[in-house]
Design a protein around this motif. Structure first.
Motif, PDB file in Angstrom:
ATOM      1  N   CYS A 200      44.834 -48.215  34.064  1.00  0.00           N
ATOM      2  CA  CYS A 200      44.762 -48.117  35.528  1.00  0.00           C
ATOM      3  C   CYS A 200      45.473 -49.323  36.127  1.00  0.00           C
ATOM      4  O   CYS A 200      45.097 -50.470  35.853  1.00  0.00           O
ATOM      5  N   HIS A 201      46.492 -49.059  36.941  1.00  0.00           N
ATOM      6  CA  HIS A 201      47.229 -50.147  37.590  1.00  0.00           C
ATOM      7  C   HIS A 201      46.903 -50.188  39.081  1.00  0.00           C
ATOM      8  O   HIS A 201      46.880 -49.153  39.741  1.00  0.00           O
ATOM      9  N   VAL A 202      46.679 -51.404  39.592  1.00  0.00           N
ATOM     10  CA  VAL A 202      46.513 -51.593  41.036  1.00  0.00           C
ATOM     11  C   VAL A 202      47.777 -52.243  41.579  1.00  0.00           C
ATOM     12  O   VAL A 202      48.178 -53.318  41.122  1.00  0.00           O
ATOM     13  N   ASP A 203      48.398 -51.590  42.554  1.00  0.00           N
ATOM     14  CA  ASP A 203      49.555 -52.181  43.208  1.00  0.00           C
ATOM     15  C   ASP A 203      49.078 -53.006  44.405  1.00  0.00           C
ATOM     16  O   ASP A 203      48.773 -52.470  45.465  1.00  0.00           O
ATOM     17  N   ALA A 204      49.012 -54.319  44.172  1.00  0.00           N
ATOM     18  CA  ALA A 204      48.646 -55.240  45.260  1.00  0.00           C
ATOM     19  C   ALA A 204      49.872 -56.060  45.652  1.00  0.00           C
ATOM     20  O   ALA A 204      49.740 -57.218  46.063  1.00  0.00           O
ATOM     21  N   VAL A 228      37.494 -55.214  39.107  1.00  0.00           N
ATOM     22  CA  VAL A 228      36.930 -53.866  38.946  1.00  0.00           C
ATOM     23  C   VAL A 228      37.065 -53.439  37.480  1.00  0.00           C
ATOM     24  O   VAL A 228      38.180 -53.427  36.945  1.00  0.00           O
ATOM     25  N   PRO A 229      35.949 -53.100  36.815  1.00  0.00           N
ATOM     26  CA  PRO A 229      36.055 -52.661  35.421  1.00  0.00           C
ATOM     27  C   PRO A 229      36.970 -51.439  35.321  1.00  0.00           C
ATOM     28  O   PRO A 229      36.912 -50.537  36.168  1.00  0.00           O
ATOM     29  N   GLY A 230      37.819 -51.429  34.328  1.00  0.00           N
ATOM     30  CA  GLY A 230      38.720 -50.284  34.139  1.00  0.00           C
ATOM     31  C   GLY A 230      40.110 -50.523  34.692  1.00  0.00           C
ATOM     32  O   GLY A 230      41.060 -49.851  34.299  1.00  0.00           O
ATOM     33  N   VAL A 231      40.255 -51.478  35.626  1.00  0.00           N
ATOM     34  CA  VAL A 231      41.611 -51.832  36.091  1.00  0.00           C
ATOM     35  C   VAL A 231      42.245 -52.651  34.971  1.00  0.00           C
ATOM     36  O   VAL A 231      41.660 -53.627  34.492  1.00  0.00           O
ATOM     37  N   THR A 232      43.428 -52.232  34.523  1.00  0.00           N
ATOM     38  CA  THR A 232      44.035 -52.910  33.368  1.00  0.00           C
ATOM     39  C   THR A 232      45.241 -53.760  33.736  1.00  0.00           C
ATOM     40  O   THR A 232      45.664 -54.602  32.948  1.00  0.00           O
ATOM     41  N   SER A 233      45.818 -53.513  34.925  1.00  0.00           N
ATOM     42  CA  SER A 233      46.931 -54.377  35.359  1.00  0.00           C
ATOM     43  C   SER A 233      47.004 -54.376  36.881  1.00  0.00           C
ATOM     44  O   SER A 233      46.480 -53.481  37.553  1.00  0.00           O
ATOM     45  N   ILE A 234      47.679 -55.418  37.399  1.00  0.00           N
ATOM     46  CA  ILE A 234      47.812 -55.550  38.857  1.00  0.00           C
ATOM     47  C   ILE A 234      49.145 -56.243  39.168  1.00  0.00           C
ATOM     48  O   ILE A 234      49.569 -57.129  38.425  1.00  0.00           O
TER      49      ILE A 234
END
Ligand SMILES: Cc1ncc(COP(=O)(O)O)c(C=O)c1O
Length: 434
Positions: A200-204, A228-234
């Protein structure tokens, strides 16, 4: 134009550049709402001085310039603290697009090892996600499956679940998404990914350097980052709300194992043993040094001040918009980026009327809207903007869609049923530029 036979003088060269710049957007005057993030001359001067110190150096070889390696490591450490997990590891890149390309490549190469049965990898991206993910899909052979957003413009989690298949390797959410400035339901998307055993990637890229400070100013936010658990990259851009020189972003991963999928080594080149952490070959030293310098020059207090100023300006503009009959802000933006539309007339016509008054607001579609990205540069211009917006609104109230200006172009592009043909028209435009 030819390469001059004899070199020009310094004054000729720099004077000609100044002439060329005559019609460039005047971002210092606070009339441009995208592309440039300006925190004042003092910050800019520090960024420039640091940039020039490492102007010639190249971070491709980490052994040659330990100063760059050290600055990159320290920038990444600061970013990991701001983005929710001090144990995260990453790389500095040239910008949001490169960070996103790296996140998608990492997911693809991770899946090649961890999910070898997947032969046609897919990623789930909200309709509002930045087009860099579609570029990554195009470059890397990962199919982007577009997930609809709800009436609040946030990714629809139920629809996301329905679109998950055995080929899905990555789920993406934005903190916050460019078009409406809203945060996708990161916790629910990350949970879906975790249950499916995928990434799961978060685009910040846009929000990463302002949300930590918005939160510290006492504005509660939904879960949005690596905490957040489960977010693997940002991904997070320093050259946006970090107010540093262009060419600076970070991509962070939850673990070192994950980051290894981003790297590349080639041991058989006659030119020597070769390794590269990201998409770029040569990695300019200037943006790394400028990012390090601005982070240290502003410090937490400086970023808090800038966040407070731009947030106050954004809220004042939103309140002014809401007070104009027929105008509204779309969704519930969390910080300084938002879109607004005019229900009592044509929004694109309003955009052109504002343009005629010298305000450059980007146009959006589905639904038609104008886009505002507020920074410290706008603080002094809030009242002038609202005065002109009220006047422009009265000028176009009740009028039908325009057949001129950008309004006509957006109208035409929006009405093309064949989206492939619409994409081709954009490529043709790029081709016509030079
Ligand atoms: C949310 C988001 N992601 C990614 C990007 C891409 O960043 P860049 O233009 O630095 O490649 C942007 C740019 O505006 C953005 O707003």
């Amino acid at each position: 134009m030819h390469l001059p036979q004899h070199g020009w003088t310094r004054d000729q060269v720099l004077g000609t550049i100044d002439n060329y710049r005559e019609n460039d957007a005047n971002w210092r005057a606070g009339r441009t709402f995208s592309l440039v993030y300006y925190a004042g001359e003092e910050v800019k001067a520090v960024a420039e001085a640091a940039f020039l110190k490492l102007f010639a150096e190249n971070a491709l070889n980490p052994m040659a310039f330990p100063s760059l390696r050290r600055m990159e490591t320290e920038v990444l450490a600061i970013a990991s603290e701001l983005l929710g997990d001090t144990r995260a590891v990453g790389t500095m890149t040239s910008g949001g697009t490169e960070s996103i390309l790296m996140a998608v490549k990492t997911a693809r190469d991770w899946a090649r090892i961890e999910r070898p049965e997947v032969t046609a990898p897919e990623m789930l991206v909200p309709a509002t996600v930045h087009p860099a993910f579609h570029k990554a899909a195009h470059y890397l052979g990962v199919r982007a499956i577009v997930v609809p957003v709800g009436t609040d413009y946030r990714a629809d989690v139920v629809a996301t679940r329905k679109l998950l298949t055995s080929n899905t390797i990555l789920v993406v959410g934005s903190s916050f998404a460019y078009p409406h400035g809203v945060i996708d339901p990161i916790d629910e998307l990350a949970q879906l990914a975790q249950e499916a055993g995928i990434l799961c990637h978060v685009d910040a890229c846009l929000g990463g350097m302002i949300l930590p400070f918005v939160e510290r100013l006492g504005h509660p936010l939904p879960p949005w980052n690596l905490a957040v658990p489960g977010v693997t990259s940002i991904s997070c851009d320093l050259h946006k709300y970090g107010y540093t020189a262009k060419g600076a972003s970070v991509i962070l991963y939850r673990t070192r194992e994950l980051r290894r999928h981003q790297f590349m080594g080639y041991a058989d080149w006659p030119g020597g043993l070769w390794g590269s952490p990201s998409a770029a070959g040569t990695r300019p030293g200037g943006p790394i040094a400028a990012a390090w310098a601005v982070l240290h020059f502003l410090g937490e207090a400086g970023y808090l001040r800038l966040a407070r100023q731009s947030l106050d300006a954004a809220l004042a503009i939103q309140a002014g918009i809401a007070a104009i009959p027929g105008m509204r802000v779309l969704g519930a933006p969390v910080a300084t980026v938002f879109a607004f539309c005019f229900d009592a007339g044509d929004t694109y016509r309003l955009g052109d009327a504002m343009q005629a008054r010298g305000w450059n607001l980007d146009r959006q579609q589905s639904p038609p809207a104008l886009h505002a990205m507020i920074t410290a540069a706008h603080v002094a211009h809030v009242q002038a903007f609202l005065t002109d917006l009220r006047a422009a609104t009265e000028e176009v109230r009740g009028l039908p869609p325009s057949s001129e200006g950008e309004a006509a172009m957006y109208g035409m592009m929006g009405s093309l049923p064949d989206r492939g043909a619409a994409n081709e028209l954009i490529v043709e435009f790029l081709d016509s530029l030079g």
